[in-house]
Design an enzyme around this catalytic site. Structure first.
Site, short mmCIF file in Angstrom:
data_model
loop_
_atom_site.label_atom_id
_atom_site.label_comp_id
_atom_site.label_asym_id
_atom_site.label_seq_id
_atom_site.Cartn_x
_atom_site.Cartn_y
_atom_site.Cartn_z
N ASN A 11 0.87 -1.18 0.00
CA ASN A 11 0.00 0.00 0.00
C ASN A 11 0.91 1.22 0.00
O ASN A 11 1.50 1.56 1.02
CB ASN A 11 -0.89 -0.02 1.26
N TRP A 12 1.00 1.86 -1.16
CA TRP A 12 1.92 2.99 -1.30
C TRP A 12 1.39 4.24 -0.60
O TRP A 12 2.11 5.22 -0.47
CB TRP A 12 2.17 3.30 -2.78
N LYS A 13 0.12 4.23 -0.21
CA LYS A 13 -0.52 5.43 0.38
C LYS A 13 -0.29 6.63 -0.55
O LYS A 13 -0.20 6.43 -1.76
CB LYS A 13 -0.02 5.65 1.80
N HIS A 99 -9.44 1.16 4.95
CA HIS A 99 -8.17 1.38 5.64
C HIS A 99 -8.41 2.32 6.82
O HIS A 99 -9.24 3.23 6.73
CB HIS A 99 -7.13 1.96 4.68
N GLU A 101 -6.86 4.76 7.84
CA GLU A 101 -6.69 6.19 7.53
C GLU A 101 -7.94 6.76 6.88
O GLU A 101 -8.27 7.94 7.07
CB GLU A 101 -5.43 6.37 6.66
N GLU A 170 -5.13 -4.73 10.64
CA GLU A 170 -4.12 -3.69 10.81
C GLU A 170 -4.38 -2.94 12.10
O GLU A 170 -5.19 -2.00 12.12
CB GLU A 170 -4.15 -2.71 9.63
N GLY A 176 2.76 2.48 10.69
CA GLY A 176 3.71 3.58 10.50
C GLY A 176 4.43 3.98 11.76
O GLY A 176 5.07 5.03 11.82
N SER A 214 3.72 -2.03 10.26
CA SER A 214 5.18 -2.10 10.46
C SER A 214 5.76 -3.46 10.13
O SER A 214 6.66 -3.94 10.82
CB SER A 214 5.53 -1.68 11.89
N GLY A 235 2.99 -1.10 4.24
CA GLY A 235 3.01 0.34 3.95
C GLY A 235 4.43 0.79 3.62
O GLY A 235 4.93 0.55 2.52
N GLY A 236 5.08 1.41 4.59
CA GLY A 236 6.40 2.02 4.37
C GLY A 236 7.39 1.14 3.63
O GLY A 236 8.07 1.60 2.69
P1 13P Z 1 3.21 0.48 7.65
O1 13P Z 1 3.73 -0.81 7.05
O2 13P Z 1 3.93 1.68 7.13
O3 13P Z 1 3.13 0.41 9.13
O4 13P Z 1 1.70 0.65 7.11
C1 13P Z 1 0.82 -0.40 7.24
C2 13P Z 1 -0.41 -0.06 6.48
O5 13P Z 1 -1.18 0.80 6.86
C3 13P Z 1 -0.65 -0.79 5.22
O6 13P Z 1 -1.93 -0.55 4.74
#
Ligand code: 13P
Length: 251
Positions: A11-13, A99, A101, A170, A176, A214, A235-236
């Site tokens: 997930n590149w956000k 998600h 967010e 999640e 993050g 993470s 994510g990251g």
């Molecule tokens: P991180 O891997 O950056 O913690 O993000 C997880 C995430 O929200 C994937 O959708």
């Protein structure tokens, strides 16, 4: 019951640019994941504006493309929304819905998320439905109540189509933050989700359950080895080709 093949989704956000993405995708192609990570199905979810570029770059290969959201509507006067048929036409396979967010910053309700999952399925997309508790909810011993409620809306809304979704656990406090749920903490919630799905419908035992929060190259293997963890939503670490490839290989 863990699925045979893991699913690893990036997930590149809201990150990237055309040139940065091109380099990332080239790096993933060079990692030759179908050979080096044969036990993982892999997908990346760029922002909407880059989906066509990603589909073109990955054409014919083993890496699928997903969006980060989808409208509940199929078309019409819904300014700013992107509809399932538009995504499908581009060659998008997955869509993340609910998600944390989006639940937090866009006030998406459990029912809206479930409706988005239904819309995705009706347009040939595989929804990756995210659930997860905040730190305050975990500390108040509300984890199962929260993820159970979030999942229940999906169970009630999808009926027999429940078997066609992917669910991602999640924990909000692990996203993050560098604070991963321990493999035992994650497994416990996954086992709970598996039981809820199976109680709703026996076939839903095979719904893939991804863990997100993470996930890094150095913790992926242990997380993925848990009985009810069928892959990851990254994510990251999905923004670095070497890290994302290493996570896929950890499957
Ligand atoms: P991180 O891997 O950056 O913690 O993000 C997880 C995430 O929200 C994937 O959708």
């Amino acid at each position: 019951m863990a699925a045979m093949k893991k699913l690893v989704v990036g997930n590149w956000k809201m990150h990237g640019s055309r040139s940065v993405n091109a380099e990332l995708l080239q790096g993933l192609l060079a990692a030759d994941l179908s050979t080096s990570a044969p036990r993982a199905d892999v997908a990346v979810c760029p922002p909407f504006v880059y989906l066509a570029d990603a589909v073109a770059a990955l054409q014919g290969g083993a890496i699928a493309v997903g969006s980060q959201d989808v409208s509940v509507q199929a078309q019409g006067a819904f300014t700013g929304e992107v509809a399932g048929p538009m995504l499908r036409e581009l060659g998008v396979r997955y869509t993340i819905v609910g998600h944390s967010e989006r639940r937090t910053y866009h006030a998406e309700s459990d029912q809206l998320v479930a409706d988005k999952a239904r819309a995705a399925l009706s347009h040939g997309l595989v929804p990756i439905v995210c659930v997860g508790e905040t730190l305050a909810e975990r500390e108040a011993d509300q984890t199962e109540a929260v993820v159970g409620r979030q999942l229940q809306a999906v169970i009630d809304t999808l009926g027999a189509d429940l078997v066609r979704v992917v669910v991602a656990y999640e924990p909000v406090w692990a996203i993050g933050t560098g604070k991963t749920a321990s493999p035992e903490q994650a497994q416990a919630v996954h086992a709970f989700l598996r039981a809820r799905l199976t109680a709703a419908q026996a076939d839903a035992a095979r719904v893939p359950l991804l863990y997100g929060g993470s996930v890094k190259p150095d913790n992926a293997a242990e997380l993925f080895s848990q009985a009810d963890i069928d892959g990851g939503l990254i994510g990251g670490a999905s923004l670095k080709a070497a890290d994302f490839a290493a996570i896929a290989r950890a499957a």
